[in-house]
Motif scaffolding. Structure first.
Motif, short mmCIF file in Angstrom:
data_model
loop_
_atom_site.label_atom_id
_atom_site.label_comp_id
_atom_site.label_asym_id
_atom_site.label_seq_id
_atom_site.Cartn_x
_atom_site.Cartn_y
_atom_site.Cartn_z
N TYR A 1 0.84 -1.21 0.00
CA TYR A 1 0.00 0.00 0.00
C TYR A 1 0.87 1.25 0.00
O TYR A 1 0.68 2.16 -0.81
CB TYR A 1 -0.92 -0.01 1.22
CG TYR A 1 -1.72 1.26 1.40
CD1 TYR A 1 -2.93 1.45 0.73
CD2 TYR A 1 -1.26 2.29 2.23
CE1 TYR A 1 -3.66 2.61 0.89
CE2 TYR A 1 -1.99 3.45 2.40
CZ TYR A 1 -3.18 3.60 1.73
OH TYR A 1 -3.90 4.77 1.88
N GLY A 2 1.84 1.30 0.91
CA GLY A 2 2.72 2.46 1.00
C GLY A 2 3.54 2.67 -0.25
O GLY A 2 3.76 3.80 -0.70
N ILE A 3 3.98 1.56 -0.86
CA ILE A 3 4.76 1.66 -2.09
C ILE A 3 3.94 2.27 -3.21
O ILE A 3 4.40 3.15 -3.95
CB ILE A 3 5.28 0.27 -2.50
CG1 ILE A 3 6.31 -0.25 -1.48
CG2 ILE A 3 5.90 0.30 -3.90
CD1 ILE A 3 6.76 -1.67 -1.72
N LEU A 4 2.70 1.82 -3.35
CA LEU A 4 1.84 2.32 -4.42
C LEU A 4 1.45 3.77 -4.20
O LEU A 4 1.40 4.56 -5.16
CB LEU A 4 0.60 1.44 -4.55
CG LEU A 4 0.85 0.06 -5.17
CD1 LEU A 4 -0.34 -0.86 -4.97
CD2 LEU A 4 1.17 0.20 -6.66
N VAL A 5 1.17 4.16 -2.95
CA VAL A 5 0.84 5.55 -2.66
C VAL A 5 2.04 6.45 -2.97
O VAL A 5 1.90 7.51 -3.60
CB VAL A 5 0.41 5.72 -1.19
CG1 VAL A 5 0.31 7.19 -0.82
CG2 VAL A 5 -0.94 5.04 -0.96
N ILE B 1 0.58 7.44 11.68
CA ILE B 1 0.01 7.30 10.33
C ILE B 1 0.57 6.07 9.62
O ILE B 1 -0.02 5.56 8.68
CB ILE B 1 0.26 8.59 9.52
CG1 ILE B 1 -0.62 8.60 8.27
CG2 ILE B 1 1.74 8.73 9.17
CD1 ILE B 1 -0.61 9.92 7.55
N TRP B 2 1.73 5.58 10.09
CA TRP B 2 2.33 4.40 9.47
C TRP B 2 1.50 3.15 9.71
O TRP B 2 1.68 2.13 9.05
CB TRP B 2 3.74 4.19 10.03
CG TRP B 2 3.79 4.12 11.52
CD1 TRP B 2 3.64 3.00 12.29
CD2 TRP B 2 4.01 5.21 12.41
NE1 TRP B 2 3.74 3.33 13.63
CE2 TRP B 2 3.98 4.67 13.73
CE3 TRP B 2 4.23 6.57 12.26
CZ2 TRP B 2 4.14 5.46 14.86
CZ3 TRP B 2 4.41 7.35 13.38
CH2 TRP B 2 4.37 6.81 14.66
N LYS B 3 0.56 3.22 10.65
CA LYS B 3 -0.33 2.09 10.89
C LYS B 3 -1.54 2.11 9.96
O LYS B 3 -2.38 1.22 10.02
CB LYS B 3 -0.81 2.11 12.36
CG LYS B 3 0.31 1.85 13.36
CD LYS B 3 -0.25 1.80 14.77
CE LYS B 3 0.83 1.53 15.79
NZ LYS B 3 0.30 1.49 17.18
N GLY B 4 -1.63 3.15 9.13
CA GLY B 4 -2.76 3.26 8.22
C GLY B 4 -3.86 4.14 8.78
O GLY B 4 -3.83 4.54 9.95
N GLY B 5 -4.83 4.44 7.94
CA GLY B 5 -5.97 5.24 8.37
C GLY B 5 -5.91 6.67 7.86
O GLY B 5 -5.49 7.57 8.58
#
Length: 272
Positions: free
Chosen positions: A16-20, A81-85
């Protein structure tokens, strides 16, 4: 569907982080290319872009916290924020605020800058929704016509003609056939990007591309929200807060188009 991409020394790298991040980088280069075509100061554009991203991240987190207060128990939860959301609409509003500050500080033309940003936002959002598909967040409601609960994408003869089943470890409930709202919105955003890029060369006035983006995405999100299983509807009105914001975007975009068509861009900029 693939919450993790690779493991390096036992550390799971989140797809997810890579794509964002990929969406942000590609959006940046698109903004830079269009800015050069418009003859804008690229250093000013760089600084404004950074402000927009920073404020966008903050806005996205704040909006998510307001929407999901039960997930936050202490101050660290709000900054983790690294945990998502995150919330896209919060990010969009925050990003616009950051961009407005940069535009004012560095003397960029308001509506030319907005038109440059619009296709980049749509393209970056396309990658962001692919990230949502990988993580399983922003998932849809249960698909009522499913014939299998095996992990993967399954095709059907019922709209939207395919559904998705996530594995254990994703944000979405595992082994439950769901509407593929992440992929639907991803490709909707890609279509919006292509439309905006086509219109950009033919825009009748500055600000038209940005206004069109607000209209197209607001419309897309309003209808897709009926299939999403994440945000409950608000009492009385039966719409989610995302649909309320979508309606505001649609009406605001039409008003903006009408205003910009009648008022010279520089004159409206002075009023802002």
């Amino acid at each position: 569907m693939f919450p993790y991409s690779i493991s390096v020394f036992g550390l799971q790298i989140n797809l997810y982080g890579i794509l964002v991040a990929l969406g942000v980088v590609i959006g940046y280069f698109l903004v830079l290319r269009l800015a050069k075509r418009e003859g804008l100061d690229t250093k000013a554009v760089d600084n404004t872009f950074l402000l927009a991203v920073l404020f966008g991240i903050i806005g996205a987190r704040i909006a998510y916290a307001v929407e999901h207060p039960y997930e936050f128990h202490n101050i660290l939860d709000y900054v983790a924020i690294w945990k998502g959301g995150v919330s896209f609409y919060g990010g969009l509003i925050g990003g616009i605020m950051g961009a407005l500050i940069g535009i004012k500080l560095f003397g960029l033309p308001l509506w030319k800058s907005a038109d440059i940003a619009a296709p980049a936002i749509a393209l970056a959002h396309f990658f962001g929704r692919l990230g949502c598909t990988a993580a399983g967040c922003c998932y849809g409601k249960p698909f009522p016509y499913a014939t299998s609960n095996e992990v993967g994408i399954h095709f059907t003869d019922k709209f939207p003609f395919f559904y998705i089943v996530f594995p254990k470890g994703a944000v979405a409930p595992p082994y439950v056939p769901l509407y593929p709202t992440q992929l639907m919105e991803a490709f909707g955003n890609l279509l919006i990007f292509l439309i905006l890029l086509f219109i950009y060369r033919r825009k009748p006035f500055d600000g038209f591309v940005f206004s069109l983006y607000l209209f197209l995405y607001g419309t897309e999100r309003f209808f897709f929200e009926f299939l999403r299983g994440v945000t409950p509807p608000l009492p009385v009105i039966g719409l989610t807060w995302n649909q309320v914001v979508s309606l505001v975007l649609i009406l605001g975009s039409l008003l903006l188009m009408f205003t910009l068509r009648r008022v010279p861009s520089e004159g409206l900029y002075d009023r802002l």
